[in-house]
Design a protein around this motif. Structure first.
Motif, short mmCIF file in Angstrom:
data_model
loop_
_atom_site.label_atom_id
_atom_site.label_comp_id
_atom_site.label_asym_id
_atom_site.label_seq_id
_atom_site.Cartn_x
_atom_site.Cartn_y
_atom_site.Cartn_z
N ARG A 28 0.84 -1.18 0.10
CA ARG A 28 -0.10 0.14 -0.05
C ARG A 28 0.82 1.34 -0.10
N ALA A 29 2.01 1.03 0.56
CA ALA A 29 2.84 2.46 0.95
C ALA A 29 3.64 2.74 -0.47
N PHE A 30 3.49 1.98 -1.57
CA PHE A 30 4.54 2.21 -2.79
C PHE A 30 3.62 2.50 -3.94
N ILE A 31 3.76 3.88 -4.37
CA ILE A 31 3.24 4.01 -5.71
C ILE A 31 4.42 4.23 -6.73
N LEU A 32 4.35 3.49 -7.75
CA LEU A 32 5.63 3.11 -8.55
C LEU A 32 5.41 3.81 -10.04
N TYR A 33 6.43 4.42 -10.52
CA TYR A 33 6.52 4.85 -11.96
C TYR A 33 7.60 4.21 -12.50
N SER A 34 7.72 3.73 -13.87
CA SER A 34 8.70 3.31 -14.37
C SER A 34 8.85 4.09 -16.07
N MET A 35 10.10 4.32 -16.13
CA MET A 35 10.20 5.39 -17.36
C MET A 35 11.25 4.52 -18.40
N PHE A 36 10.71 4.26 -19.72
CA PHE A 36 11.58 3.48 -20.56
C PHE A 36 11.94 4.64 -21.77
N VAL A 37 13.01 4.79 -21.94
CA VAL A 37 13.81 5.63 -22.84
C VAL A 37 13.89 4.90 -24.30
N PHE A 38 13.32 5.18 -25.24
CA PHE A 38 13.65 4.62 -26.57
C PHE A 38 14.34 5.79 -27.56
N ASP A 39 15.43 5.17 -28.28
CA ASP A 39 16.29 6.27 -28.97
C ASP A 39 15.45 6.17 -30.55
N ASP A 40 14.16 5.84 -30.43
CA ASP A 40 13.29 5.74 -31.74
C ASP A 40 12.25 6.86 -31.58
N ILE A 41 11.64 7.19 -32.81
CA ILE A 41 10.17 7.87 -32.69
C ILE A 41 9.27 6.84 -32.64
N LEU A 42 8.50 6.79 -31.67
CA LEU A 42 7.20 5.56 -31.64
C LEU A 42 6.07 6.33 -31.67
N ASP A 43 5.05 5.35 -32.18
CA ASP A 43 3.74 6.08 -32.59
C ASP A 43 3.05 6.21 -31.00
N PRO A 44 2.74 7.15 -30.50
CA PRO A 44 1.95 7.21 -29.40
C PRO A 44 0.33 6.69 -29.32
N GLU A 45 -0.22 6.95 -30.38
CA GLU A 45 -1.66 6.43 -30.37
C GLU A 45 -1.56 5.10 -30.74
N LYS A 46 -0.49 4.32 -31.36
CA LYS A 46 -0.53 2.88 -31.23
C LYS A 46 -0.06 2.42 -30.14
N LEU A 47 0.56 2.85 -29.08
CA LEU A 47 1.10 2.41 -28.01
C LEU A 47 -0.41 2.46 -27.25
N ARG A 48 -0.84 3.57 -27.11
CA ARG A 48 -2.16 3.69 -26.17
C ARG A 48 -3.16 2.71 -26.39
N SER A 49 -3.89 2.82 -27.97
CA SER A 49 -4.68 2.07 -28.17
C SER A 49 -4.52 0.51 -27.84
N SER A 50 -3.28 0.03 -28.15
CA SER A 50 -2.71 -1.34 -27.87
C SER A 50 -3.01 -1.84 -26.59
N LEU A 51 -2.41 -0.58 -25.50
CA LEU A 51 -2.65 -1.17 -24.11
C LEU A 51 -3.96 -0.89 -23.90
N GLU A 52 -4.79 0.15 -24.36
CA GLU A 52 -6.09 0.16 -23.81
C GLU A 52 -6.93 -1.13 -24.35
N ALA A 53 -6.60 -1.55 -25.36
CA ALA A 53 -7.33 -2.72 -25.81
C ALA A 53 -7.14 -4.05 -24.99
N LEU A 54 -5.60 -3.98 -24.41
CA LEU A 54 -5.25 -5.05 -23.61
C LEU A 54 -6.10 -4.99 -22.25
N ALA A 55 -6.17 -3.97 -21.90
CA ALA A 55 -6.96 -3.67 -20.34
C ALA A 55 -8.46 -3.90 -20.76
#
Length: 474
Positions: A28-55
Motif C-alpha cells: 500500500r505504501a508504494f506508488i511506482l513509476y517506470s520510465m523507458f527511454v527509446f532512441d526511436d520515434i514511436l507512435d504514441p497512438e499505437k502504444l495507447r490504443s494497444s494497451l487500452e485494448a489489452l486492459a
C-alpha cells in the motif's frame, strides 16, 4: 485532480476482493513509476490504443479497476461494466517537445552507459518527464478519485520517445510487469490471439499460502518481535525522516563479468562455499561492500533480498499451465553477517552467503514457513530478522524480468540514429517511487542490451558522495 473523499459507488461495477498478499501495508505504501527511454520515434497512438485494448480483454480488466475500501477497510477492485471516455481503461497523457532530447533542459541529462562503474544521474530529477500532470503519489489518490490503476504517459522528442507507466504496488510486482509488457507487445504486433489470460482474476491462488507449514523457518530464532521491530524503527527513525538522495549507477558488463570470474576462481579453491555464483550474487555482494563502508565493524548487516515466488510455487499454487500471475508474489531471503566479515573477507564469501540463502530459504517448504509468519503478523508485515541495532540493505533484482528486452519495434515510426540494432528496445530504464522512501533499498533495474547493469536507490544525504569516491578507484 484528486478529491478528499471516495466517489460514489457505481452499482454496475464488478467488485473483486483483493488477494491476501496484495493488500499489505508494505505494498500500500508504494506508488511506482517506470520510465523507458527509446532512441526511436514511436507512435504514441499505437502504444495507447494497444494497451487500452489489452486492459479491456477478459482476464486483464483489473488493470482498469478503480480502488475502493469496503466497510472493514480492506481494499477492493471495482471494475466498470464497460470502459468509455468518461471511465477509461487507463489514464493517458502525451506531451510533445519539438526538439531533440539533447536540446531539452531536463532530457539533456538522461544518462548513457559509463565505461567504468559510475553514478550517472539522480533519477528524481526527471520527475517532470515521467510523471504526468497530477499523477498519483499515494494510495488515497486512487481511493478518492475514479481513476484506473494503470497510467500511461508518453513524452515525444524529435529523436527519442519516453514511455512511462505508473501503478500502485498493490497491483503487481516486477515479474507481473514483465507479463504485462509481453501481452502489450503481442497486442502491438497484432497477435491478440496469442495473449494468455492471467490466473487469479476471480479467485486468490495464494489463499492457502502460509496455512500449512511443514517445518520452521530456518531464521525463526533471529526473528524480530513487534517490540524489537519498533525499537529498530525508533533507532533508525532519522533515516526515514532525514533528506534522502536518489542516484542511478551504471556497472559495465565486463566489470561484473570479471568480478564473477574472480569470485568463481576463489570458491573453486574453497569448495565449502559452493560451486556456483550468479552475476546477481556477485553484484549484490560488491555493492554491499560499498554501501556499508561507513558502518562500525560490529554492526549486524542484514541483506534483505526480494525474490519472486512463482518458481517455488509452480508445482502447486501457481502452475505455469494456468497462465501468468499478474499480482504480487514476493518473498524475502535474508543474509545476516557482521560488518567486519564483509570488510575482511573476499567478495566471494558474501556472494556465497547470498547464494546459500537462495538455496536454503527458497525451497517450497521455507516459502510456506515464511508466509506463515507473514500471515500471523499482527500488522500484516513480513517477518524481519536481525536485531534492533542492525543495518538493513534491501535488494530487488529485476534482471530475470528482462525489462531491457522489451520490444516495441511494432510501434517504431522512425528508427533513431543511436538505436542501431536495438531499435524498438529501450536504451535506459528507471524506476521511481512515491509514498514510502526506503533508505538503502536498491532495485537492480536489469541488464541492458549491451550487457551493462543499472541499479538505483536512496541513501542518507552525503552518503552518495562517499560512494562516488570509492567508485573513482575503479
Amino acid at each position: 485532480m484528486f478529491r478528499s473523499a471516495a466517489p460514489a459507488r457505481v452499482p454496475t461495477d464488478a467488485v473483486i476482493p483483493f488477494n491476501f498478499f496484495d493488500d499489505t501495508p508494505l505494498w500500500r505504501a508504494f506508488i511506482l513509476y517506470s520510465m523507458f527511454v527509446f532512441d526511436d520515434i514511436l507512435d504514441p497512438e499505437k502504444l495507447r490504443s494497444s494497451l487500452e485494448a489489452l486492459a479491456q480483454r477478459e482476464g486483464w480488466r483489473k488493470l482498469g479497476a478503480r480502488l475502493r475500501r469496503n466497510a472493514k477497510g480492506e481494499l477492493e477492485y471495482h471494475v466498470p461494466a464497460e470502459f468509455n471516455k468518461d471511465r477509461p481503461a487507463l489514464s493517458y497523457s502525451h506531451v510533445v517537445h519539438n526538439v531533440d532530447a539533447k536540446d531539452h533542459a531536463v532530457a539533456a541529462r538522461l544518462p548513457k552507459p559509463s565505461s567504468r562503474p559510475d553514478i550517472v544521474c539522480d533519477p528524481d530529477e526527471f520527475r517532470s518527464l515521467f510523471q504526468r500532470e497530477g499523477g498519483p503519489v499515494k494510495l488515497d489518490d486512487y481511493l478518492n478519485a475514479d481513476i484506473p490503476q494503470l497510467g500511461l504517459h508518453i513524452v515525444s522528442f524529435k529523436d527519442k520517445t519516453l514511455v512511462c507507466l505508473d501503478w500502485p504496488h498493490t497491483l503487481m510486482d516486477a515479474m507481473g510487469k514483465r507479463t504485462l509488457l509481453d501481452a502489450w507487445t503481442l497486442m502491438l504486433e497484432g497477435r491478440p490471439d496469442e495473449i494468455i489470460s492471467p490466473q487469479g482474476t476471480d479467485v486468490d491462488p495464494l489463499a492457502d499460502l502460509g496455512k500449512n507449514p511443514t517445518e520452521p523457518h530456518k531464521l525463526a530464532g533471529e526473528r524480530l518481535s513487534m517490540f524489537g521491530l519498533a525499537q529498530y524503527g525508533v533507532a533508525n527513525i532519522l533515516d526515514f525522516v532525514r533528506s534522502q538522495e536518489n542516484r542511478m549507477v551504471c556497472v559495465p558488463g565486463p566489470f561484473v563479468k570479471k568480478l564473477r570470474e574472480e569470485a568463481l576462481a576463489d570458491i573453486k579453491r574453497n569448495p565449502e562455499m559452493g560451486s556456483f555464483l550468479s552475476e546477481g550474487d556477485v553484484l549484490c555482494a560488491w555493492w554491499t561492500s560499498l554501501a556499508i563502508s561507513n558502518l562500525s565493524p560490529k554492526t549486524t548487516v542484514v541483506l534483505n533480498n526480494a525474490y519472486s515466488l512463482r518458481k517455488p510455487l509452480a508445482e502447486d499454487l501457481l502452475p505455469i499451465n494456468n497462465g501468468p500471475y499478474v499480482s504480487n508474489a514476493i518473498g524475502f531471503l535474508n543474509v545476516l553477517l557482521p560488518a567486519h566479515e564483509i570488510f575482511d573477507k573476499p567478495l566471494s564469501y558474501v556472494a556465497s552467503a547470498i547464494r546459500h540463502a537462495i538455496r536454503e530459504l527458497g525451497t517450497r517448504a521455507q516459502v510456506e514457513a515464511f508466509a506463515a509468519m507473514w500471515r500471523e503478523s499482527s500488522g500484516k508485515l513480513p517477518p524481519f530478522f536481525g536485531n534492533r541495532g542492525m543495518h538493513m540493505i534491501t535488494f530487488s533484482n529485476w534482471s530475470k524480468a528482462g525489462l531491457f528486452q522489451t520490444d516495441f519495434s511494432a510501434a517504431v515510426v522512425t528508427p533513431g540514429k543511436e538505436s542501431g540494432s536495438r531499435s524498438g528496445r529501450p536504451s535506459y530504464i528507471q524506476n521511481n517511487q512515491f509514498g514510502l522512501i526506503l533508505p538503502n533499498g536498491f532495485p537492480i533495474i536489469g541488464k541492458d542490451n549491451d550487457g551493462n547493469y543499472w541499479l538505483s536507490g536512496y541513501m542518507n544525504k552525503g552518503q552518495w558522495g562517499k560512494i562516488e569516491e570509492q567508485l573513482a578507484k575503479f
